[in-house]
Design an enzyme around this catalytic site. Sequence first.
Site, short mmCIF file in Angstrom:
data_model
loop_
_atom_site.label_atom_id
_atom_site.label_comp_id
_atom_site.label_asym_id
_atom_site.label_seq_id
_atom_site.Cartn_x
_atom_site.Cartn_y
_atom_site.Cartn_z
N GLY A 141 -23.65 -4.79 28.16
CA GLY A 141 -23.92 -3.37 28.89
C GLY A 141 -22.95 -2.63 28.76
O GLY A 141 -21.68 -2.06 28.44
N GLU B 4 -6.03 -6.13 3.48
CA GLU B 4 -6.17 -6.89 2.46
C GLU B 4 -7.25 -7.03 1.46
O GLU B 4 -8.17 -8.36 1.08
CB GLU B 4 -5.98 -8.50 2.75
CG GLU B 4 -4.21 -8.13 3.54
CD GLU B 4 -4.44 -10.06 3.86
OE1 GLU B 4 -4.50 -10.77 3.55
OE2 GLU B 4 -3.04 -9.94 5.46
N ASP C 13 -4.88 -14.24 -2.20
CA ASP C 13 -5.43 -15.50 -2.59
C ASP C 13 -4.57 -16.78 -1.28
O ASP C 13 -5.94 -17.33 -1.11
CB ASP C 13 -4.91 -16.64 -3.94
CG ASP C 13 -6.20 -16.71 -4.48
OD1 ASP C 13 -6.32 -16.03 -4.68
OD2 ASP C 13 -5.84 -18.04 -5.00
N SER D 4 -14.22 -4.35 1.99
CA SER D 4 -15.55 -4.96 2.34
C SER D 4 -15.44 -4.94 0.70
O SER D 4 -15.78 -5.55 -0.28
CB SER D 4 -17.10 -5.16 2.91
OG SER D 4 -15.83 -5.37 4.17
N ARG E 287 -25.93 -13.57 34.09
CA ARG E 287 -25.46 -12.28 34.54
C ARG E 287 -27.37 -12.09 34.91
O ARG E 287 -28.37 -12.48 34.21
CB ARG E 287 -25.66 -10.81 33.51
CG ARG E 287 -26.10 -9.83 33.82
CD ARG E 287 -25.90 -8.64 35.02
NE ARG E 287 -26.61 -7.53 34.62
CZ ARG E 287 -26.73 -6.52 35.74
NH1 ARG E 287 -25.60 -7.21 36.70
NH2 ARG E 287 -27.25 -5.57 35.82
N ARG F 73 -5.70 -13.98 2.21
CA ARG F 73 -7.26 -13.08 2.75
C ARG F 73 -8.21 -14.53 2.99
O ARG F 73 -8.87 -13.56 4.02
CB ARG F 73 -8.26 -13.46 1.30
CG ARG F 73 -7.58 -11.86 1.03
CD ARG F 73 -8.66 -11.51 -0.60
NE ARG F 73 -8.74 -10.35 -0.77
CZ ARG F 73 -8.24 -10.30 -1.92
NH1 ARG F 73 -8.38 -10.56 -2.82
NH2 ARG F 73 -7.38 -8.46 -2.06
N ILE G 145 -24.83 -6.96 24.68
CA ILE G 145 -25.22 -7.71 25.97
C ILE G 145 -24.41 -7.43 27.07
O ILE G 145 -25.36 -8.09 28.73
CB ILE G 145 -24.72 -8.96 25.49
CG1 ILE G 145 -26.39 -10.21 24.58
CG2 ILE G 145 -24.79 -10.00 26.79
CD1 ILE G 145 -25.98 -11.19 24.26
N SER H 150 0.85 -0.91 -0.34
CA SER H 150 0.27 -0.09 -0.28
C SER H 150 1.18 1.55 -0.09
O SER H 150 1.77 0.99 0.48
CB SER H 150 -0.63 0.24 1.24
OG SER H 150 -1.99 -1.50 0.93
N SER I 81 -6.76 0.96 -2.11
CA SER I 81 -7.56 -0.77 -2.60
C SER I 81 -7.06 -0.31 -4.36
O SER I 81 -7.43 -1.06 -5.35
CB SER I 81 -8.92 0.64 -2.97
OG SER I 81 -9.57 0.61 -1.66
#
Length: 388
Positions: free
Chosen positions: A344, A368, A244, A371, A272, A247, A342, A132, A138
């Site tokens: 809190g 890598e 390949d 999305s 809890r 990833r 969950i 990079s 990208s």
Amino acid sequence: MADKSFLDWPFLEPAHRELAASLDAWAADNLGGIDEADVDAACRELVRRLAAESWLDHCVPAAYGGASEKLDVRALCLIRETLACHSGLADFAFAMQGLGSGAISLYGSDDIRSAYLPAVRTGQKIAAFALSEPEAGSDVAALATTAVRDGNGWRIDGEKTWISNGGIADYYTVFARTGEAPGARGLSAFVVDADTPGLEIAERIEVIAPHPLARLTFDNCQVSADRLLGAPGEGFKVAMATLDIFRSTVGAAALGFARHALDLALDRAATRELFGGPLADLQMIQAKLADMALAVDASALLVYRAAWTKDVKADRVTREASMAKLHATESAQTVIDEAVQIFGGQGVVSGAAVEKLYREIRALRIYEGASEVQKVVISKAALAARES
Ligand SMILES: Cc1cc2nc3c(=O)[nH]c(=O)nc-3n(C[C@H](O)[C@H](O)[C@H](O)COP(=O)(O)OP(=O)(O)OC[C@H]3O[C@@H](n4cnc5c(N)ncnc54)[C@H](O)[C@@H]3O)c2cc1C
């Protein structure tokens, strides 16, 4: 007791099951007592411990002291998943030894392999992967760092950023423009030692889940001809072949984080007490736990499908690896976020296990291949399959 039923899936062989069980036991006893406030020292120590117990053998091929003839992607995924369950930094230290040496394993001459791979395995050399750049993340084809023929070797000039292990690496696998053709077809890959004159650590970068990260500059940096990996102009192919393999392992690390978050959430929901009973008695919490368990299993199926396909069926698994990385990282983010919910208030306390996971998962959706890039890859493959 965490769910281990995925280890019985047909993607895995008995040796993989033994590997996962023995690493899990080792990690429970051997990853503690490291001060992560000094990430450089912590990563060096983790590389040392992983090497001492031969876990790094899985990062290099058998001809150079490794565990299997070629890189075993299922083993790499199991190791990353298991380490990520115990320690994000241990997973990082392991992953970088593999990613930073993968191009050497795949495309290095025998001399280069012999000089680097045994030392990566024993932890004597810390590895890094430098692709990079500030203006080319990208968009790899926009890479601007150049390598120009100079006497018997090459002269590298330019800049790399977001380089993991930057500052502690002993060498960098560097991708530079050599100009054989426009865009991605005019790149080449080189092995550059960290102490090569002209290579500087220009800046250390701090991120939300700290690990060694840096921006590097190359100014009249001379490397000999034998440092080239593959042929001139093959750099993009070298980078993509390496990704390949790795990833899918990013997906595996995300899976480890998600599995850890689910285990923590299950324990919390079961113990809890509120409204006169355990949190887990509330149907909205049950729905969350069901979605989380489903996301973990779906990710595991995609990760181990991709790894098995690479190991057993196909040479390139671009589509499967992209699906594994995309689903596992995105759904891990959701699973971890629900775990925080969950817990809190306890979930957002600095240093709480779920708070740490919340920070650790974020970058995996970006590096890598973000999305969105994985979606481009998957849709291209789907359209190509329609035409074939
Ligand atoms: C913690 C960390 C460690 C890293 N380690 C390394 C390393 O060791 N070696 C290395 O070479 N690099 C490394 N990287 C760099 C990483 O691979 C890049 O950050 C990544 O490729 C994205 O590039 P960028 O940051 O320049 O974002 P950009 O390329 O500017 O993209 C920004 C955003 O645009 C969106 N986007 C991108 N492409 C598309 C598209 N086609 N369609 C729609 N939207 C799109 C995505 O949401 C993306 O996040 C690391 C990054 C991080 C955060």
